[in-house]
Design an enzyme around this catalytic site. Sequence first.
Site, PDB file in Angstrom:
ATOM      1  N   SER A 163      70.296  48.653  34.397  1.00 35.51           N
ATOM      2  CA  SER A 163      70.870  47.367  33.989  1.00 35.51           C
ATOM      3  C   SER A 163      72.214  47.589  33.291  1.00 35.51           C
ATOM      4  O   SER A 163      73.123  48.160  33.878  1.00 35.51           O
ATOM      5  CB  SER A 163      69.871  46.622  33.107  1.00 35.51           C
ATOM      6  N   ASP A 188      68.674  48.732  39.406  1.00 35.08           N
ATOM      7  CA  ASP A 188      68.551  47.273  39.370  1.00 35.08           C
ATOM      8  C   ASP A 188      69.697  46.559  38.654  1.00 35.08           C
ATOM      9  O   ASP A 188      69.468  45.690  37.813  1.00 35.08           O
ATOM     10  CB  ASP A 188      67.206  46.851  38.764  1.00 35.08           C
ATOM     11  N   HIS A 357      62.298  43.711  36.382  1.00 31.60           N
ATOM     12  CA  HIS A 357      63.646  44.249  36.197  1.00 31.60           C
ATOM     13  C   HIS A 357      63.624  45.647  35.597  1.00 31.60           C
ATOM     14  O   HIS A 357      64.453  46.491  35.943  1.00 31.60           O
ATOM     15  CB  HIS A 357      64.440  43.289  35.295  1.00 31.60           C
TER      16      HIS A 357
END
Length: 389
Positions: A163, A188, A357
């Site tokens: 992230s 991700d 996530h």
Amino acid sequence: MEKQLHLNLLASRPPMAGGFQSSSKMKMGPGRKRDFSPLPWSQYFETMEDIEVENENGKDISLTAAPVRQEEIPHEGLIGSHGPVLLLLHGGGHSALSWAVFTAVIYNRINCRVVAMDLRAHGDTKVKNPEDLSADTMAKDIGKVVEALYGENPPPIMIIGHSMGGAIAVHTAAANHIPSLLGLCVIDVVEGTAMDALNSMQNFLRSRPKTFKSLENAIEWSVKSGQIRNIESARVSMGGQVKKCEESTSSPGVSNSIGEGIIEEEEDEEAEEESNKKRMKEDDQEIKKESIFTWRVELSKTEKYWEGWFRGLSALFLTCSVPKLLLLAGVDRLDKDLTIGQMQGKFQMQVLPQCGHAVHEDAPEKVADALATFMVRHKFTEFKEGYLW
């Protein structure tokens, strides 16, 4: 005059036999309560150390990091460095502990060393200027950490980021802050999806509980809300996301904030009476104070940096000359630039379905398998002797 950056370092511990190595969706019998008690970092990391690095902008910074495990050489009983370094960068609001379970798994797969560091103003860091979370500043921090750990001749390094940490990994690689960089793995985070999500990010942050009545309560919320789908990882990593603060029980707003967390089942009258007696006894000894936990990082205050983390990220990722791996929780996250780049063979991509996530926390074994295969294919390392692939 230049001042110093002070860094606490954790060294990874070899995984315990039969212990913390699976993605461990705990299977419980009927009526069994799930265990939300925190797990200590020492189950996954060997030591915590302090190192100092020079800071060119003259500020004092404390960063917490988790560095290399000095691997034992089989059959010789010696201690020495072996394999490339995996430099792990966590996402916004998380800490180095989010990599704990993954570290245990990847260490069993390939010959490697691990450095999982807290980025500035995250985890246990203490920073004079915690508001400066620009991509440029954080990327420079990474370079300084590597320089402090390894000097002018660092070992081969594979940088892996999730992230926000994935974005910082790209900025670090593109700026050539790591001269011995072997490869880049981003987990991700895709420019198009990230930029679209920024509009709703504040609403998401407002929807989270502001406080928790205990660390166990925070862990329970993270699992039941789906933020972390792997209970083992939640039990070790949530301690890096929240911190304890002391407030009087009569402080306004405390009970309401705690109430935003997990709704617990009501106790029966007998249990409640027994609980009250115990609580009264504790209050006599503890001056009627209650420990509550709150978030370590106020992510809503970092909004001015969000666009700088993600805008232009796809093009920047594609310009990095090292071999690249992109791990996604869903193929819908791929934007146009990356779709074209992937068709042209500019990077390897793998989709790991049924993950949230926090892919590396939800499915540490799948992420470790993908990374291990990638690194062995590129001859960055080898599978460990005896590991059955």
